[in-house]
Every structure is written in C-alpha cells, then in structure tokens.
Design an enzyme around this catalytic site. Structure first.
Site: not given
Ligand code: SF4
Length: 481
Positions: A17, A303, A456, A256, A402, A453, A365-366
């Site tokens: 979003c 990307s 993931c 993130c 995530c 963060c 690739d990303d």
């Molecule tokens: S877990 Fe990964 S995708 Fe989710 S907020 Fe953290 S860095 Fe971003």
C-alpha cells in the site's frame, strides 16, 4: 488478520500500500491526491480511494483497480474540501474485496474520520477482543479497521483525537504509516521503529502541506520535501498550522531495507538517500563480491536496471538492454495454474534475441522468493539464444517471512530457506548464482539515519512476532531458538 490464499501470491515480495494526504484550503485536494496516488501506484494496484474533509463531514470515493480506473472527472467533482487522504492497496491483511478498500471510514461519536494505512499490525487478535468488550463491532478483517476503531474508543476516553492516537500507538504494535482525516484536520503518524516510510512536504507559496509514502508522491504535486515523519511522531495539520509531537517513545530505527532494493521508486529519497543511487551501488558491490565471466550485463526491469548499470561499470562488462517489460500488466495479475504462470512471465518480460543470441549473460534481479519466476526467466533467456546465464541477485537470500506489511510466503515456500545456493541454481537452471551479502547490502545504502529492518534476510525482527504467528509461518518457536 486473514492472509491471502498462497496460490494466488506472486513470486516476489509485494508492496503493501501507499498513503497520501494533503491539507490545502482553496485547492482541488482530491485531484492533488489523485496525482499523488498515481505516482505511488507501484505500491498497490488492487484498489484506490480518496476521502475528503469538507469542514462538516467526510466524503469518500473508492473502488477496485488502478487509480485511473477508479477516478474520473465525475468522481473528483464530488470530492470538494480542504483536506484529503488517499490510499492504494495491495492486501496483506483482509481480503481484496471492495469493502476492504481504503480509506476506512468510521466515527468518533458523531464526527466521521477516515484512515489510510500502509504496514501491518503484528497481532490484532487481543485488540479485537478488547474492542468487542468495548461494544465495538468490526465489519471487516483488516488491521486498519482495528486501528481506526481503537482510535475512536481511545479518543472518546481521552477527549481529544491526538490523545486518542497516542493511546492507540501504545496499544498496537507493528508497522504503520497512517494518514487520518477528520472534517477539519489532517493527521499523519508512524510506528516507533519507522518501518514503513512517510514524508512531509510543502506546496509552493504556502498553499498547503502534503504527506506521502514516498517523495515521488510529493514531487508529483509540486511539493517540496520538508522532512520525514519521525518514528513514533504524530503530525497534525489544520487551520492552526503544523503541530508536531512525539506520540510514543521511538524504538530502534528499523526502516525496511527492502524498500531500497525493490519497493520504492528509484526517484524517491528514503532517509536522505536516492533509491536509484543505492541500487547502482548494490550492483557495484555485487560485481566485487560475485564476479562472472560474461559478454554482457542485463537487468530485469525495472528494479534490476540500476544495479545492472552498477555491476557493468564496476566489472567492465558492457550493459545492454536485453529484456523488454510490458508496462501494462499489473503486478497483481493472478495466475491460477502453473501453465498460466509460465505464460504470465512471457506477457510481462520479453527478451531481445538479437542482443542475447550467442552471448554469456550476467542477469541482475532484485530477489528470489519461490524461485519459479527466476526459473521461467532463465528458460526464456536460453530460448532467446543465451549460451550462459549467470544470475546475480541484489538482495541476500530471503529466509524469513515479513510481518510488517509485505506479502511473503511461509518458510516452507521460501526457496532459500529450504535449499542451498547451489540447489537453488540447479532448480532455476542457471550456470551460476550469487546473492549480495547482507553486509554488502547495508554498505550500499548511505542513509542519514542508518538503522534498518532486514528481518527477511537475518531473522532479526525489530517488533516481536507472537508465538502463534511464528508457528503459522513455519518459523522456529522462540522457546527453541
Ligand atoms: S522483514 Fe524484510 S520486507 Fe519486511 S519490513 Fe523487514 S526488511 Fe522489509
């Protein structure tokens, strides 16, 4: 929270979003919001909505589809007022139905409020019980409705909406960048870790204020970037001007990191860093960490292009445009069968055989999530005549789900959580495969604040994940790690 059916999930991490808000008496605030949402369309294509505060009430128009499918002149003509908030949605919590489209409208006693949310609240079950005990009936499944209803109850209790928002911020945890409109004021606030982005801008000649998930949304309406909304901060904009306060104590800043890799537009600035520059640096670092013997470098649009340029300049291997992207296929294209999924990538990406034939390729690739898209891409490139395909990925291996507003699979569906790099390369069918290191990814980003963060990739979640959610996602129990 009611996640989507896994079979309908695309094979990559998807955005969750965009939010937008404008306070500008005398301006066509709905049209400005429409422009802002179009700039932020990449963050969600399932639904779009705008709510306007006209001094007395809230007017709303929302629907399923892209911004320009939902809004026409007639719809905008009905949305007159001084304040607007907008939203584009990719559903992570709740379904993809019209009734889940945002902004979400509710009321504090007789006063309507509209709320638009980017992010995910990690565990709303106890709060749903709390709301039920307060006599509040929820009409949908979204965590955004839980946030709006909590603010309503807390505001009644505290006597003022800012105090109500403060209380909500103490009660609910997770990732949120929220815009909220009353008939006469705009509010914007962000979770204490600042996981999802939210920026403040000003329209020229003091015509008003704008907030947007990304700075490209500010640019679209001619607003000048002022600053980011700080983690845990509440900003109120009304006839009294701009009023800012720390709603809750900020936590460890945890922007993130995947926004830089994939989600954000390359022309957006996050924490002072132009996303395009960070992506180019990711490619340069990847070239030094994972060199390849090849004839040309290709980027998977969109990307993968900036890091491919970075990889090419650092490695000395020429960059070529070798994959053409169809820009008119939405990212939410649902592919119910494997055969349809195979066709899905052909509709989206088409290689240029005249560039590729007889060449050894480095393909940037990303990310790799399930591995199916990469497998199909490698097949396409070989069919187009590539003699070798060396896949280089500008994110580390995605090992953990995530819970902060990005649509990911459970652990068992994340290919890297279950296979070694060599096994993934074998599955995908490439000649070699390498991922940027986590350290390399961090080094590529020169943000003003630092503090990311990267859960993931690392499993280090800045906001604790409740045991039940961990189990549902196939993560080890906290008691066993
Ligand atoms: S877990 Fe990964 S995708 Fe989710 S907020 Fe953290 S860095 Fe971003």
């Amino acid at each position: 929270m009611q996640p989507n059916c896994h079979d309908e999930r695309p094979d990559r991490l998807e955005e969750a979003c965009a939010v937008f808000g404008v306070y500008a008496p005398g301006e066509d605030v709905a049209r400005l919001t429409c422009f802002g949402l179009q700039a932020l369309q990449h963050r969600g294509q399932e639904s779009a909505g705008i709510a306007v505060g006209d001094g007395d009430t809230i007017l709303i128009h929302k629907g399923l589809g892209l911004v320009d499918q939902v809004f026409d002149e007639e719809a905008l003509a009905h949305l007159k007022g001084a304040i607007a908030i907008g939203h584009t949605r990719y559903s992570t919590a709740g379904g993809g139905d019209w009734k889940e489209a945002q902004p979400h409208v509710s009321a504090i006693d007789d006063e309507p409020i509209a709320l638009a949310h980017n992010g995910t609240l990690v565990d709303t079950a106890p709060q749903r019980v709390w709301l039920a005990n307060e006599g509040i009936q929820l009409y949908g499944y979204t965590d955004s409705e839980v946030a709006a209803r909590t603010i309503s109850v807390d505001t009644r209790r505290a006597g003022h909406i800012r105090a109500g928002i403060r209380l909500m911020m103490q009660q609910l945890h997770g990732a949120y960048a929220i815009t909220l409109a009353t008939p006469s004021a705009l509010y914007a606030f962000r979770d204490p870790n600042g996981i999802r982005p939210l920026s403040l801008g000003e329209l020229p000649r003091g015509r008003g204020w704008v907030v947007a998930s990304e700075t490209c949304g500010l640019d679209a309406v001619g607003a000048t970037f002022v600053r980011e909304i700080e983690p845990g901060e509440i900003v109120k904009i009304s006839s009294a001007g701009l009023e800012c306060e720390q709603g809750v104590k900020p936590g460890l800043r945890s922007s993130c990191i995947f926004e830089y890799v994939y989600f954000a537009r390359p022309d957006s600035r996050l924490d002072g860093e132009l996303v395009y520059n960070a992506r180019r640096r990711m490619g340069e670092i990847l070239a030094s960490e994972a060199p390849a013997e090849a004839d040309i470098v290709l980027g998977v649009p969109d990307s993968g292009i900036p890091p491919a340029l970075g990889y090419a300049s650092a490695s000395g291997i020429p960059y070529c445009d070798g994959i053409v992207k169809n820009r008119y296929v939405g990212r939410t294209f649902i592919q119910p069968t494997q055969e349809m999924r195979q066709m899905g990538i052909r509709i989206k990406l088409n290689p240029l055989p005249s560039v590729i034939r007889g060449k050894r390729l480095v393909v940037i690739d990303d990310s790799i999530v399930r591995g199916n898209t990469s497998k199909q891409l490698v097949t396409l490139l070989r069919d187009a005549g590539a003699v070798e395909v060396h896949l280089r990925i500008v994110s580390p291996e995605v090992l953990w789900p995530c819970f902060y507003g990005i649509d990911t699979d459970t652990c068992d569906q994340l290919i890297s959580a279950n296979k070694s790099v060599a096994e993934v390369a074998n599955y995908v069918g490439c000649d070699s495969l390498a991922f940027i290191s986590l350290e390399g990814l961090h080094n590529a980003i020169r943000s003003e604040h630092g503090g990311f963060c990267d859960a993931c990739f690392s499993g280090n979640y800045p906001v604790e994940i409740p045991e039940l959610l961990r189990r549902k996602s196939g993560m080890p129990s906290l008691r066993s790690v």
